[in-house]
Design a protein around this motif. Structure first.
Motif, mmCIF file in Angstrom:
data_model
loop_
_atom_site.group_PDB
_atom_site.id
_atom_site.type_symbol
_atom_site.label_atom_id
_atom_site.label_comp_id
_atom_site.label_asym_id
_atom_site.label_seq_id
_atom_site.Cartn_x
_atom_site.Cartn_y
_atom_site.Cartn_z
ATOM 1 N N THR A 1 49.932 70.622 33.975
ATOM 2 C CA THR A 1 50.286 69.326 34.571
ATOM 3 C C THR A 1 49.436 68.222 33.950
ATOM 4 O OG1 THR A 1 50.602 70.559 36.628
ATOM 5 C CG2 THR A 1 50.597 68.155 36.816
ATOM 6 N N ARG B 1 53.703 67.736 45.811
ATOM 7 C CA ARG B 1 54.328 68.928 45.252
ATOM 8 C C ARG B 1 53.672 70.185 45.833
ATOM 9 N NH1 ARG B 1 53.813 71.627 39.696
ATOM 10 N NH2 ARG B 1 55.723 72.853 39.621
ATOM 11 N N TRP B 2 52.365 70.126 45.979
ATOM 12 C CA TRP B 2 51.626 71.297 46.481
ATOM 13 C C TRP B 2 51.665 71.417 47.996
ATOM 14 C CZ3 TRP B 2 49.149 75.224 43.772
ATOM 15 C CH2 TRP B 2 49.107 75.065 42.373
#
Ligand code: 5CA
Length: 440
Positions: free
Chosen positions: A235, A249-250
């Motif tokens: 990333t 996202r996490w």
């Protein structure tokens, strides 16, 4: 380093007191020696790994503009009375009285001390935001210290602290740490998953634990399988940009520790994507607003001139615990398998027949080349049988082995072995050296 000179007291027998594999292997590899329950000395091999882990942590803190300081281990009790935690902390805190009958303590964490430093020196909103960290030994008188360095009483922690004017600022700091943690663990070859967590005695309402999955973990954890697949090192990150999308996202997929687990939500995940395992907590981050700054009066002049109470967060990484955690995640029957980034040496060079002129010449030439190229190498030049020497090399888990034996030397080759894959190839010494040092 020559094995004949290196202090590495390896053991063949499995120590009876060690219940989990990392503890057993750390003792067998001569990395640590228990001084008393939950308190360890770090011997050269262990200390090298500890330093490598510490350095990765440091680099990733520096990368987000967090500045390193060093606060003492011994703190005055009065600071903790200001926050109200002196009584709250209970028996976990090691209390000490000095010769003048002043009450002191061995720090279990440093929120009070850093808040005191900050309120003394920072007076204006113009000096914000700030991020500070240190890497220092902590003491917590755990009821049941166990699993070696994984749950010690004395342990090395990186603890960072953020200071902001408001929640929005504090959230930016939190996100920076969140992302830096993911990179930190990934660089050590670990897959750490951020999970919603309880904030415990540190307090606050926004908190994530970073957990690596391992059967020997102390807590039950639940998460969506896709999280295990994310690769953080791929990333692109602009630390000064908006990190919220990465955090989202996490955090948009389910991941929770036991205390925060919600069975109903977990059941909604498709069955084949549900992970219910055990985990090791290798880090914990907290936003706790004004929990310390309000009682300790840590304020700055705001834009309008009115005093503003600081919004704070704290961010811990278990540096010494990580040594055990890496081993839990990476070992086999024969011993440890170090990821290259934290390995105590990159290469283990084994001379199978010390005293044989041809073997000695090839091995010492390879050793000299490694030293000249500044490649970290452990040269086993001990006059011992091949079996135990190779077993020791597997036990201590260096990423690469170069084995110099009389039969190979006669036909002009040495053997290189990749500790992780077990793959072996025979090459001319020169080629072997080039292959293993090309990337170093
Ligand atoms: N002040 C906060 C963050 S700076 C704090 O103390 N957080 S903590 O209690 O969660 O600890 C931070 C990390 O230290 C944990 O995630 C864990 O990895 C490590 N740690 C905590 N207790 C121990 C222990 N007894 N032995 C080894 N490591 C520990």
């Amino acid at each position: 380093m020559r094995s004949s000179q290196f202090f590495m007291p390896t053991m063949k027998e499995t120590p009876a007191e060690a219940q989990i594999v990392s503890h057993r292997l750390m003792l067998r590899a001569g990395m640590i020696k228990q001084a008393s329950a939950g308190i360890y000395s770090w011997l050269p091999l262990g200390f090298k790994v500890l330093k490598k882990i510490e350095q990765i942590v440091r680099e990733e803190q520096d990368a987000i503009g967090c500045q390193e300081v060093l606060m003492p281990t011994i703190q005055p009790a009065d600071l903790w009375r200001e926050s109200g935690r002196y009584e709250d902390y209970g028996k976990e805190m090691l209390r000490i009285t000095d010769r003048h009958e002043r009450e002191m303590l061995y720090g279990p964490t440093n929120e009070e001390m850093i808040t005191d430093i900050f309120r003394t020196h920072v007076k204006s909103y113009r000096e914000l935001p700030k991020l500070l960290y240190h890497i220092q030994w902590k003491f917590r008188d755990e009821v049941r210290p166990r699993f070696g360095v994984m749950r010690g009483r004395e342990f090395l922690m990186k603890d960072a602290y953020s200071f902001d004017l408001d929640f929005a600022g504090a959230k930016r700091a939190y996100n920076k740490m969140f992302v830096s943690y993911l990179r930190t663990y990934a660089r050590m070859g670990l897959k750490a998953i951020p999970m919603a967590a309880d904030s415990g005695p540190i307090g606050g309402d926004l908190s994530h634990e970073f957990i690596i999955l391992a059967k020997t973990g102390e807590s039950a954890v639940y998460c969506h399988r896709d999280l295990v697949e994310f690769d953080m090192l791929k990333t692109e990150i602009d630390h000064e940009g908006d990190l919220q999308p990465i955090v989202d996202r996490w955090t948009s997929l389910y991941a929770a520790t036991d205390e925060k687990h919600d069975a109903a939500t977990f059941e909604k995940i498709p069955a084949d994507k549900r992970v219910n395992e055990r985990g090791i907590e290798v880090g914990h981050i907290f936003y706790f607003g004004t929990k310390y700054s309000a009682p300790m009066k840590a304020q700055v002049g705001g834009q309008t001139g009115d005093p503003v109470t600081l919004h704070m967060g704290s961010y811990g990484i278990g540096v010494s615990r990580l040594v055990g955690a890496v081993i839990e995640a990476s070992h086999d029957e024969a011993g440890i398998i170090w990821p290259e980034s934290v390995a105590p040496f990159r290469i283990g060079l084994v001379n199978l027949k010390v005293g044989d002129a041809a073997c000695d010449a090839v091995a010492s030439d390879l050793y000299a080349r490694c030293l000249a190229a500044k490649v970290e190498v452990l040269y086993d030049d001990r006059d011992d049988r091949p079996g135990p020497k190779l077993a020791d090399m597997d036990l201590i888990g260096l990423p690469w082995q170069i084995v110099v034996g009389p039969r190979g030397v006669k036909s002009g080759v040495v053997e290189i072995k990749n500790r992780k894959t077990g793959e072996k190839v025979e090459l001319a010494p020169e080629q072997a050296f080039n292959k293993l040092t090309a990337r170093a």
